[in-house]
Write a protein that holds these residues in place. Sequence first.
Motif, PDB file in Angstrom:
ATOM      1  N   SER A 172       0.771  -1.168   0.230  1.00 48.76           N
ATOM      2  CA  SER A 172      -0.014   0.090   0.053  1.00 48.76           C
ATOM      3  C   SER A 172       0.829   1.309  -0.085  1.00 48.76           C
ATOM      4  CB  SER A 172      -1.010   0.049   1.294  1.00 48.76           C
ATOM      5  OG  SER A 172      -0.059  -0.300   2.442  1.00 48.76           O
ATOM      6  N   LEU A 173       1.929   1.188   0.665  1.00 47.60           N
ATOM      7  CA  LEU A 173       2.545   2.696   1.014  1.00 47.60           C
ATOM      8  C   LEU A 173       4.246   2.570   0.536  1.00 47.60           C
ATOM      9  CD1 LEU A 173       1.212   3.448   4.640  1.00 47.60           C
ATOM     10  CD2 LEU A 173       0.820   4.791   2.571  1.00 47.60           C
ATOM     11  N   TYR A 174       4.708   1.539   0.621  1.00 48.74           N
ATOM     12  CA  TYR A 174       6.127   1.727   0.676  1.00 48.74           C
ATOM     13  C   TYR A 174       6.718   0.312   0.299  1.00 48.74           C
ATOM     14  CZ  TYR A 174      10.896   2.272   2.830  1.00 48.74           C
ATOM     15  OH  TYR A 174      12.171   2.427   2.638  1.00 48.74           O
ATOM     16  N   PRO A 175       6.896   0.259  -1.097  1.00 45.38           N
ATOM     17  CA  PRO A 175       7.324  -0.948  -1.626  1.00 45.38           C
ATOM     18  C   PRO A 175       8.717  -1.372  -1.461  1.00 45.38           C
ATOM     19  CG  PRO A 175       6.296   0.274  -3.433  1.00 45.38           C
ATOM     20  CD  PRO A 175       6.211   1.037  -2.139  1.00 45.38           C
ATOM     21  N   GLY A 176       9.629  -0.467  -1.006  1.00 47.23           N
ATOM     22  CA  GLY A 176      10.890  -0.660  -0.627  1.00 47.23           C
ATOM     23  C   GLY A 176      10.972  -1.220   0.722  1.00 47.23           C
ATOM     24  N   LEU A 177      10.025  -1.314   1.712  1.00 46.79           N
ATOM     25  CA  LEU A 177      10.315  -1.588   3.229  1.00 46.79           C
ATOM     26  C   LEU A 177      11.270  -2.891   3.270  1.00 46.79           C
ATOM     27  CD1 LEU A 177       9.800  -1.083   6.075  1.00 46.79           C
ATOM     28  CD2 LEU A 177       7.638  -2.116   5.695  1.00 46.79           C
ATOM     29  N   LYS A 178      12.258  -2.809   3.760  1.00 50.89           N
ATOM     30  CA  LYS A 178      13.125  -3.972   4.042  1.00 50.89           C
ATOM     31  C   LYS A 178      13.282  -4.614   5.624  1.00 50.89           C
ATOM     32  CE  LYS A 178      16.754  -2.006   2.320  1.00 50.89           C
ATOM     33  NZ  LYS A 178      16.768  -0.801   1.425  1.00 50.89           N
ATOM     34  N   VAL A 179      13.524  -5.750   5.834  1.00 53.96           N
ATOM     35  CA  VAL A 179      13.886  -6.030   7.059  1.00 53.96           C
ATOM     36  C   VAL A 179      15.350  -6.067   7.208  1.00 53.96           C
ATOM     37  CG1 VAL A 179      14.006  -8.127   8.695  1.00 53.96           C
ATOM     38  CG2 VAL A 179      11.733  -7.542   7.142  1.00 53.96           C
ATOM     39  N   ARG A 180      15.966  -5.309   8.228  1.00 52.03           N
ATOM     40  CA  ARG A 180      17.242  -5.359   8.237  1.00 52.03           C
ATOM     41  C   ARG A 180      17.831  -6.594   8.974  1.00 52.03           C
ATOM     42  NH1 ARG A 180      22.039  -5.981   8.823  1.00 52.03           N
ATOM     43  NH2 ARG A 180      23.565  -4.525   8.710  1.00 52.03           N
ATOM     44  N   GLY A 181      16.818  -6.937  10.050  1.00 53.38           N
ATOM     45  CA  GLY A 181      17.404  -8.104  10.657  1.00 53.38           C
ATOM     46  C   GLY A 181      16.609  -8.373  12.095  1.00 53.38           C
ATOM     47  N   VAL A 182      16.539  -9.543  12.352  1.00 52.75           N
ATOM     48  CA  VAL A 182      15.456 -10.145  13.814  1.00 52.75           C
ATOM     49  C   VAL A 182      16.712 -10.140  14.895  1.00 52.75           C
ATOM     50  CG1 VAL A 182      14.209 -11.513  14.799  1.00 52.75           C
ATOM     51  CG2 VAL A 182      13.884 -11.062  12.184  1.00 52.75           C
ATOM     52  N   VAL A 183      16.577  -9.390  15.788  1.00 55.52           N
ATOM     53  CA  VAL A 183      17.386  -9.695  16.974  1.00 55.52           C
ATOM     54  C   VAL A 183      16.618 -10.441  18.097  1.00 55.52           C
ATOM     55  CG1 VAL A 183      18.744  -8.364  18.949  1.00 55.52           C
ATOM     56  CG2 VAL A 183      17.945  -7.287  16.770  1.00 55.52           C
ATOM     57  N   MET A 184      17.310 -11.588  18.576  1.00 53.73           N
ATOM     58  CA  MET A 184      16.325 -12.422  19.575  1.00 53.73           C
ATOM     59  C   MET A 184      17.190 -11.850  20.844  1.00 53.73           C
ATOM     60  SD  MET A 184      15.150 -14.504  17.629  1.00 53.73           S
ATOM     61  CE  MET A 184      14.351 -15.222  18.982  1.00 53.73           C
TER      62      MET A 184
END
Length: 260
Positions: A172-184
């Motif tokens: 809807s708003l931001y096609p370039g949204l990335k996941v930089r990383g998951v922190v446990m």
Amino acid sequence: MARIYTMVNQKGGVGKTTTAINLGAYLAKLGQRVLIVDLDPQANATSCLGVDKHTIKNGTYEALLGITQASTGLLANPGLGLTLLPSSPALAGAEVELVSQQSRDTRLKQALEPLADRYDYIMIDCPPSLSLLTVNGLVAARDGVIIPVQCEYLALEGVGQLMLTLQRIRQSLYPGLKVRGVVMTMFESRAHLSSDVVGEIRKHFPDQVFESIVPRSIRLAEAPSYGLPISAYAPSSAGALAYLALAKEVLAGDGVVLPH
Ligand SMILES: Nc1ncnc2c1ncn2[C@@H]1O[C@H](COP(=O)(O)OP(=O)(O)O)[C@@H](O)[C@H]1O
Ligand SMILES: [Mg+2]
């Protein structure tokens, strides 16, 4: 140009604020110019840095509403080498006040644009919800989101839900949204469950989980009551070493070369 990362997870108490403050503090210690943006009306990041939220007249709320420029609200902490755009209880009203306004989803992104040349890293701390404030945080996350996940039962379900939300924002708003990383976070070495959860999350999100794992550490929980990040409160604690390792991992992944 600053890298802009947003700490997000609709669940409360998973370590978003702790990660924003302590990862930010170590990035600063490693020579980066760091701005922390408190986007939560509870203003925990503001309090964690020893600032009284009730004294804030120019903060995230005023910047979002266009009442003042974000630059006028900045509070520099020379001892820590980082800067805070503080929150205040007024931010709770922004949700309602922004609804009827134009470009309500891009307010934070626009407010931070003039600051991007002054910092190397901008870390945005979201509230525990998928509110309009969080949507602003996601749209402003130029270089991606950092997702703290507590090592607990049903963690996978929570991350799965969040990934679907990110997908909706992309559509809807931001096609370039990335996941930089998951922190446990809040890993307990004596609990089998913690290792199981890390394994499960790594399996489902290969290459998206940071190597550095944050242990459950009483020092990390104590530091906010002194208004200090862990780097200043207990730098040799296990929690401190984990956030230092995470900062180095982020810098390496970003291609930032450290001196010596
Ligand atoms: N690794 C950790 N070990 C022990 N306590 C932690 C740890 N990370 C966070 N906490 C504590 O847990 C609570 C929730 O963390 P917080 O960062 O505020 O979560 P969120 O911002 O996602 O709501 C806080 O009291 C914080 O001090
Ligand atoms: Mg928080």
